[in-house]
Design a protein around this motif. Structure first.
Motif, PDB file in Angstrom:
ATOM      1  N   UNK A  65      -8.467  -3.038   5.600  1.00  0.00           N
ATOM      2  CA  UNK A  65      -8.938  -3.963   4.567  1.00  0.00           C
ATOM      3  C   UNK A  65      -7.767  -4.775   4.019  1.00  0.00           C
ATOM      4  N   UNK A  66      -8.060  -5.904   3.389  1.00  0.00           N
ATOM      5  CA  UNK A  66      -6.976  -6.751   2.853  1.00  0.00           C
ATOM      6  C   UNK A  66      -6.046  -6.042   1.862  1.00  0.00           C
ATOM      7  N   UNK A  67      -6.578  -5.109   1.073  1.00  0.00           N
ATOM      8  CA  UNK A  67      -5.753  -4.404   0.099  1.00  0.00           C
ATOM      9  C   UNK A  67      -5.586  -2.942   0.496  1.00  0.00           C
ATOM     10  N   UNK A  68      -4.419  -2.610   1.009  1.00  0.00           N
ATOM     11  CA  UNK A  68      -4.141  -1.210   1.370  1.00  0.00           C
ATOM     12  C   UNK A  68      -4.167  -0.315   0.145  1.00  0.00           C
ATOM     13  N   UNK A  69      -3.717  -0.841  -0.992  1.00  0.00           N
ATOM     14  CA  UNK A  69      -3.696  -0.038  -2.212  1.00  0.00           C
ATOM     15  C   UNK A  69      -5.113   0.323  -2.655  1.00  0.00           C
ATOM     16  N   UNK A 102       0.894   3.015  12.692  1.00  0.00           N
ATOM     17  CA  UNK A 102       1.340   1.769  12.068  1.00  0.00           C
ATOM     18  C   UNK A 102       1.188   1.817  10.552  1.00  0.00           C
ATOM     19  N   UNK A 103       0.110   2.419  10.093  1.00  0.00           N
ATOM     20  CA  UNK A 103      -0.120   2.568   8.650  1.00  0.00           C
ATOM     21  C   UNK A 103       0.883   3.562   8.075  1.00  0.00           C
ATOM     22  N   UNK A 104       1.153   4.623   8.819  1.00  0.00           N
ATOM     23  CA  UNK A 104       2.139   5.620   8.381  1.00  0.00           C
ATOM     24  C   UNK A 104       3.526   4.990   8.245  1.00  0.00           C
TER      25      UNK A 104
END
Length: 139
Positions: A65-69, A102-104
């Motif tokens: 999603x656009x906002x990872x937070x 990649x997220x890690x």
């Protein structure tokens, strides 16, 4: 039934390659007839020397999603609720949050995320999307 994450089959294959037997797809925890929690996967494997089974539940998140937070806030709340539900219904099962490498390497390497992981004692499973393999278990 809720939609499967786009990496659902990737994580399932990665777990099987790592010696896990998928026992639930999804793992459903029922509290009253109309209240169920559905964790993406349940798995188990035999621990060689101990001749005991190890049980896990895995919730898969992509963070596309656009906002990872914002996605992390939702994933954290879900993780904490699932962990509580497992403690009540299947206390021998450990919960892991499965995330792509990649997220890690990006969002999960940021200071705030690392502090949150430590504060809330999140267990993380890092997987490689292309190779369909587990790269790291973070307890």
């Amino acid at each position: 039934m809720s939609a499967k994450d786009i990496y659902h089959d990737v994580v399932k294959t990665a777990l099987q390659k790592d010696g896990w037997q998928i026992t639930d797809d999804p793992l459903i925890l029922t509290f009253i007839p109309k209240r169920q929690l559905k964790i993406d996967l349940g798995a188990e494997r035999l621990i060689g020397a101990k001749k005991e089974n190890q049980y896990i539940a895995v919730e898969i998140k992509t963070f596309l999603a656009p906002s990872s937070l914002s996605e992390f806030h939702a994933a954290l709340g879900q993780f904490l609720n699932y962990r509580l539900a497992l403690r009540l219904k299947q206390p021998d099962r450990q919960l892991f949050l499965a995330i792509p490498k990649e997220v890690h390497q990006s969002f999960f390497a940021e200071e705030f995320t690392l502090l949150s992981i430590s504060e809330y004692n999140l267990k993380i499973m890092v997987f490689d999307v292309q190779r369909e393999e587990i790269l790291q278990w973070i307890n």
